[in-house]
Motif scaffolding. Structure first.
Motif, PDB file in Angstrom:
ATOM      1  N   PHE A  84      -1.533   5.750  -1.655  1.00 21.22           N
ATOM      2  CA  PHE A  84      -0.271   6.463  -1.833  1.00 21.22           C
ATOM      3  C   PHE A  84       0.474   6.508  -0.499  1.00 21.22           C
ATOM      4  CE2 PHE A  84      -3.084   8.205  -5.080  1.00 21.22           C
ATOM      5  CZ  PHE A  84      -2.306   7.980  -6.207  1.00 21.22           C
ATOM      6  N   SER A  85       1.757   6.882  -0.569  1.00 17.43           N
ATOM      7  CA  SER A  85       2.565   6.894   0.647  1.00 17.43           C
ATOM      8  C   SER A  85       1.967   7.850   1.677  1.00 17.43           C
ATOM      9  CB  SER A  85       3.997   7.288   0.332  1.00 17.43           C
ATOM     10  OG  SER A  85       4.050   8.624  -0.113  1.00 17.43           O
ATOM     11  N   SER A  86       1.310   8.910   1.193  1.00 12.57           N
ATOM     12  CA  SER A  86       0.766   9.884   2.138  1.00 12.57           C
ATOM     13  C   SER A  86      -0.449   9.338   2.889  1.00 12.57           C
ATOM     14  CB  SER A  86       0.393  11.172   1.398  1.00 12.57           C
ATOM     15  OG  SER A  86      -0.384  10.860   0.262  1.00 12.57           O
ATOM     16  N   LYS A 100       8.486   4.568   1.625  1.00 11.46           N
ATOM     17  CA  LYS A 100       7.641   5.514   0.897  1.00 11.46           C
ATOM     18  C   LYS A 100       8.009   5.574  -0.579  1.00 11.46           C
ATOM     19  CE  LYS A 100       5.919   8.318   4.576  1.00 11.46           C
ATOM     20  NZ  LYS A 100       5.900   9.574   5.295  1.00 11.46           N
ATOM     21  N   ASP A 101       9.315   5.578  -0.853  1.00  8.87           N
ATOM     22  CA  ASP A 101       9.736   5.563  -2.249  1.00  8.87           C
ATOM     23  C   ASP A 101       9.223   4.308  -2.932  1.00  8.87           C
ATOM     24  OD1 ASP A 101      12.383   7.601  -2.850  1.00  8.87           O
ATOM     25  OD2 ASP A 101      11.684   7.334  -0.805  1.00  8.87           O
ATOM     26  N   ASP A 104       5.398   4.669  -3.658  1.00 11.30           N
ATOM     27  CA  ASP A 104       5.070   5.585  -4.748  1.00 11.30           C
ATOM     28  C   ASP A 104       5.646   5.110  -6.074  1.00 11.30           C
ATOM     29  OD1 ASP A 104       3.505   7.221  -3.258  1.00 11.30           O
ATOM     30  OD2 ASP A 104       5.105   8.615  -2.746  1.00 11.30           O
ATOM     31  N   LEU A 108       4.685   5.364 -10.195  1.00  9.15           N
ATOM     32  CA  LEU A 108       5.547   6.085 -11.124  1.00  9.15           C
ATOM     33  C   LEU A 108       6.166   5.181 -12.180  1.00  9.15           C
ATOM     34  CD1 LEU A 108       7.230   8.539  -8.668  1.00  9.15           C
ATOM     35  CD2 LEU A 108       6.112   9.176 -10.806  1.00  9.15           C
TER      36      LEU A 108
ATOM     37  N   GLN B 162      -0.860  13.849  -5.517  1.00 11.96           N
ATOM     38  CA  GLN B 162      -0.108  12.968  -4.618  1.00 11.96           C
ATOM     39  C   GLN B 162       1.366  13.082  -4.951  1.00 11.96           C
ATOM     40  OE1 GLN B 162      -1.110  11.203  -2.103  1.00 11.96           O
ATOM     41  NE2 GLN B 162      -3.299  11.523  -2.313  1.00 11.96           N
ATOM     42  N   LEU B 163       1.992  14.171  -4.511  1.00 13.73           N
ATOM     43  CA  LEU B 163       3.406  14.331  -4.830  1.00 13.73           C
ATOM     44  C   LEU B 163       4.265  13.298  -4.117  1.00 13.73           C
ATOM     45  CD1 LEU B 163       4.206  18.109  -5.114  1.00 13.73           C
ATOM     46  CD2 LEU B 163       4.793  16.343  -6.753  1.00 13.73           C
ATOM     47  N   GLY B 164       3.712  12.770  -3.032  1.00 15.28           N
ATOM     48  CA  GLY B 164       4.384  11.675  -2.333  1.00 15.28           C
ATOM     49  C   GLY B 164       5.850  11.951  -2.072  1.00 15.28           C
ATOM     50  N   ILE B 165       6.696  11.133  -2.677  1.00 19.98           N
ATOM     51  CA  ILE B 165       8.129  11.236  -2.455  1.00 19.98           C
ATOM     52  C   ILE B 165       8.705  12.547  -2.943  1.00 19.98           C
ATOM     53  CG2 ILE B 165       8.821   8.827  -2.283  1.00 19.98           C
ATOM     54  CD1 ILE B 165       8.960   8.655  -5.246  1.00 19.98           C
ATOM     55  N   PHE B 166       7.990  13.243  -3.809  1.00 20.39           N
ATOM     56  CA  PHE B 166       8.505  14.510  -4.319  1.00 20.39           C
ATOM     57  C   PHE B 166       7.921  15.704  -3.558  1.00 20.39           C
ATOM     58  CE2 PHE B 166       8.589  12.016  -8.511  1.00 20.39           C
ATOM     59  CZ  PHE B 166       9.870  11.568  -8.258  1.00 20.39           C
TER      60      PHE B 166
END
Lengths: 153, 571
Positions: A84-86, A100-101, A104, A108, B162-166
């Motif tokens: 994931f981006s994190s 990052k978008d 992720d 999604l 993993q909310l990531g972008i949110f």
């Protein structure tokens, strides 16, 4: 276990106006002068952000090269398999917002995320505005390219 | 009285810090500080002017082609080069493609989450979302099952932790007013827009050879037109561009605009918040008879003062008395002192950081407090961006703009004064996209017509060879970037760049006060904004995001310590 080279995209990201921050792009420029396995594609991702979604989605496998400021010695090359981006290390400039978008979005949108390998290169504290790499970072560009090729081989 | 610090403002390019003083739930004072050094100018000095575009476009990942376009215009202006019609058309197609992509990405990916509660979308009834979607648009992806699938994916994403972008949203904030069903609709289109935008930007790769960072060329465009040639822009490539444009029109008309109106309907109160400066500046854009004939631009050039829509003032970027930059509150020094202002052709870029060592609690706003310089037009503080373009066009009597604006005001049942607001800014961006996406098709049809009749020139040799240049020359490139008025100024001495200055849109909007204490756009727009919850200053973000801030080019590089302050601080 590695997949065939075909469908593999090597993307160097970073801002070439910021010296070492652009190391990813410098590696791509270096690799453009090398004999590469057939089907391996290179992309100067620059500060592309959102613009990288298309090429990354179309590739089955992506190798990213980016600079990072972490606590490791300058020139350390860290290989990561972020999900994931994190999971990505902190980068210096603004270009990570779109990236990052993009990362992720794979999860999604329900599309199969490509297999991503990230080479994070530890750079020194930036000391000024320049197009040139520092001596230490410039010296390891061939080594980064070698590790990238070893990874995709 | 409480001082709120938002640092960094997220979901923008670059590093922006906002400090706001709140009294009785309303902002009474605000300071905007760009926290990265500026200085692209230093890298350009001494280089071949024909290469400047390649460096300037590296400043930013969002509007890469805008800087390249402005740079080639600037150099052509200095050297008296007039590009062939096809070059102008292709540049317009690339620029309109950028606008449409950039505005859609801003709306869904950078700004929508200020109005749309992602978590609330999880409790939506997909059947009802489907009913709403079908009532406002004929976009085909609108079945209950489709929305239920997106909702499930979103749920798995959120539940994975993993909310990531949110991750940075104020989910559950009481100022979110949309019903869950519209939240689900917007989140669904957030994902669709992400997929869609990647197709549209292929136009840049087709004409510019690569993307990101497509190629430009002083004197024209670096591609040849030949219907039957494999390596040229041939019929296959033109057909591809044509279908991308068609899809773009469909997306804007059936997704972006209906969503904008549906969301705006729940936030009409924002038509009275965030107005800020009463002055608007536009350089004009989309030449139809050459860069030197602004009277034929699709968006006119001009300035509006005091919201007086019955008068449009002429703007001349070459006039030494019109556009000038101050550094009284910016971390630079001028040879002539801190109260001086300079026209960009005489511009100086000398760093002078006097701020505290980060991280710090608050800036010394009586002194210097930003890396952004402060530009003024005839000493007026001006707002730039979509709202300025639309207002200048509206006031200039452009009927296309008047029709689409009046129609929208009618649909939302809001007065014309609602334009001067946070909502007006966000609506103006959508409405101009609706116009521009059709202009893109006009330019494309014109180009195809030219090619069919054998008119294929895309480049002029005239002025290319440095031996033909005068010993010294100066040029001005004016562009309306998606974010607003953008100027590049060049001075060429002995075939090399002697000075290069950028006055970028976010410089106008995000700058600190000038020596006479006048606020710039962000600071002015925040005054009077209500803040319901000081721990979650959603309202500040709404107004700042309505400008579509991009500090990547307003200010370059890193903060003085070379580190970004990543923590979101409220204190």
């Amino acid at each position: 276990m590695s997949k065939p080279v075909a469908g593999t995209l090597v993307v160097g990201v970073g801002n070439t106006l910021l010296g070492d921050e652009g190391v990813g792009v410098h590696v791509i420029r270096h690799m453009e002068g090398m004999d590469l396995p057939a089907g391996l594609e290179l992309l100067d991702g620059g500060t592309g952000g959102f613009l990288l979604l298309g090429p990354m989605q179309e590739a089955g496998r992506v190798v990213l090269i980016d600079a990072t400021l972490d606590d490791q010695p300058t020139g350390t090359i860290t290989k990561l398999r972020p999900k994931f981006s994190s999971d990505y290390p902190r980068t210096l400039t603004a270009h990570d917002i779109g990236l990052k978008d993009v990362l992720d979005a794979f999860y999604l949108t329900g599309s199969d995320p490509p297999e991503v390998t990230l080479f994070a290169v530890t750079i020194p504290e930036p000391s000024g505005l320049t197009l040139d790499l520092s001596k230490e970072i410039d010296a390891i560009v061939p080594e980064i390219a070698r590790q990238v090729l070893e990874e995709v081989d | 009285m409480k001082r709120i610090v938002v640092d960094p403002v997220t979901r923008i390019e670059g590093h922006l810090r906002i400090e706001a003083v709140v009294e009785n739930g309303v902002i009474t004072e605000a300071y905007s500080a760009g926290m990265m050094v500026r200085g692209l100018e230093l890298i350009l000095k001494g280089r071949d002017p024909r290469d400047a575009w390649a460096f300037t476009q590296r400043a930013c990942g969002v509007c890469t082609t805008t800087h390249a376009l402005t740079s080639v215009r600037c150099v052509e202006d200095a050297l008296g080069i007039v590009v062939p019609e096809n070059a102008e058309l292709i540049r317009n197609i690339m620029n309109t493609a950028l606008y449409v992509q950039d505005h859609v990405v801003h709306f869904y990916h950078l700004h929508a989450l200020d109005w749309v509660d992602v978590v609330s979308a999880l409790s939506a009834d997909p059947k009802e979302t489907s009913r709403i979607a079908q009532s406002i648009s004929r976009w085909p992806k609108s079945s209950p099952k489709y929305f239920a699938d997106v909702q499930n994916r979103l749920r798995r994403f959120v539940e994975s932790g993993q909310l990531g972008i949110f991750a940075n949203g104020y989910w559950g904030h009481k100022q979110f007013k949309l019903p869950p069903e519209i939240n689900l609709l917007a989140v669904t289109h957030y994902l669709e827009a992400l997929e869609w935008q990647k197709e549209l930007v292929k136009i840049h790769a087709i004409f510019g050879g690569k993307n990101p960072h497509p190629n430009y060329l002083v004197g024209g465009v670096p591609c040849s037109l030949n219907l039957n040639e494999v390596n040229a822009i041939n019929s296959e490539r033109l057909n591809h561009v044509g279908s991308l444009i068609k899809a773009a029109i469909e997306f804007v008309e059936q997704v972006y605009i209906p969503d904008l109106l549906a969301i705006a309907g729940y936030y009409k109160d924002w038509g009275a918040i965030g107005g800020g400066l009463p002055n608007y500046l536009s350089y004009g854009e989309f030449p139809t008879k050459g860069y030197n004939n602004p009277e034929y631009f699709k968006f006119p050039r001009g300035a509006i003062l005091d919201r007086n829509l019955s008068e449009v003032h002429e703007v001349n970027g070459r006039d030494q008395e019109e556009i000038r930059e101050y550094i009284k509150h910016s971390w630079y020094s001028y040879g002539a002192g801190d109260d001086a202002s300079l026209h960009p052709w005489e511009g100086e870029t000398e760093f002078n950081y006097t701020g505290p060592k980060p991280p710090f609690e608050q800036l010394d706003v009586d002194g210097k407090y930003s890396w952004v310089k402060t530009p003024r037009w005839k000493d007026h503080a001006m707002e730039v961006g979509p709202l300025s373009r639309m207002l200048v066009a509206y006031a200039s009597g452009n009927t296309e703009v008047q029709d689409v604006v009046n129609d929208t005001l009618g649909k939302l049942q809001v007065p014309v004064t609602a334009l001067f607001s946070t909502l007006g800014r966000t609506a103006a961006r959508g409405l101009e996209t609706l116009l521009i996406v059709h202009w893109m098709k006009d330019y494309f049809d014109h180009l195809v017509q030219n090619v069919r009749t054998g008119l294929t020139s895309t480049f002029t040799q005239e002025g290319w060879e440095p031996s033909t240049w005068p010993d010294s020359a100066q040029g001005l490139g004016l562009t309306e970037a998606p974010r607003g008025a953008l100027a590049h100024y060049i001075r060429i001495e002995n075939q090399k760049i002697a000075n290069y200055q950028l006055v970028v849109p976010t410089t106008w909007n995000a700058s600190p006060r000038d020596p006479s204490g006048q606020r710039s756009s962000y600071e002015a727009a925040l005054i009077g904004t209500p803040v319901a919850d000081e721990e979650q200053p959603l309202e500040i973000i709404r107004t700042i995001h309505s400008f579509d801030p991009c500090l990547a080019c307003a200010v370059h590089l890193y903060d003085p310590e070379g580190k970004h302050i990543q923590a979101f601080q409220i204190g």
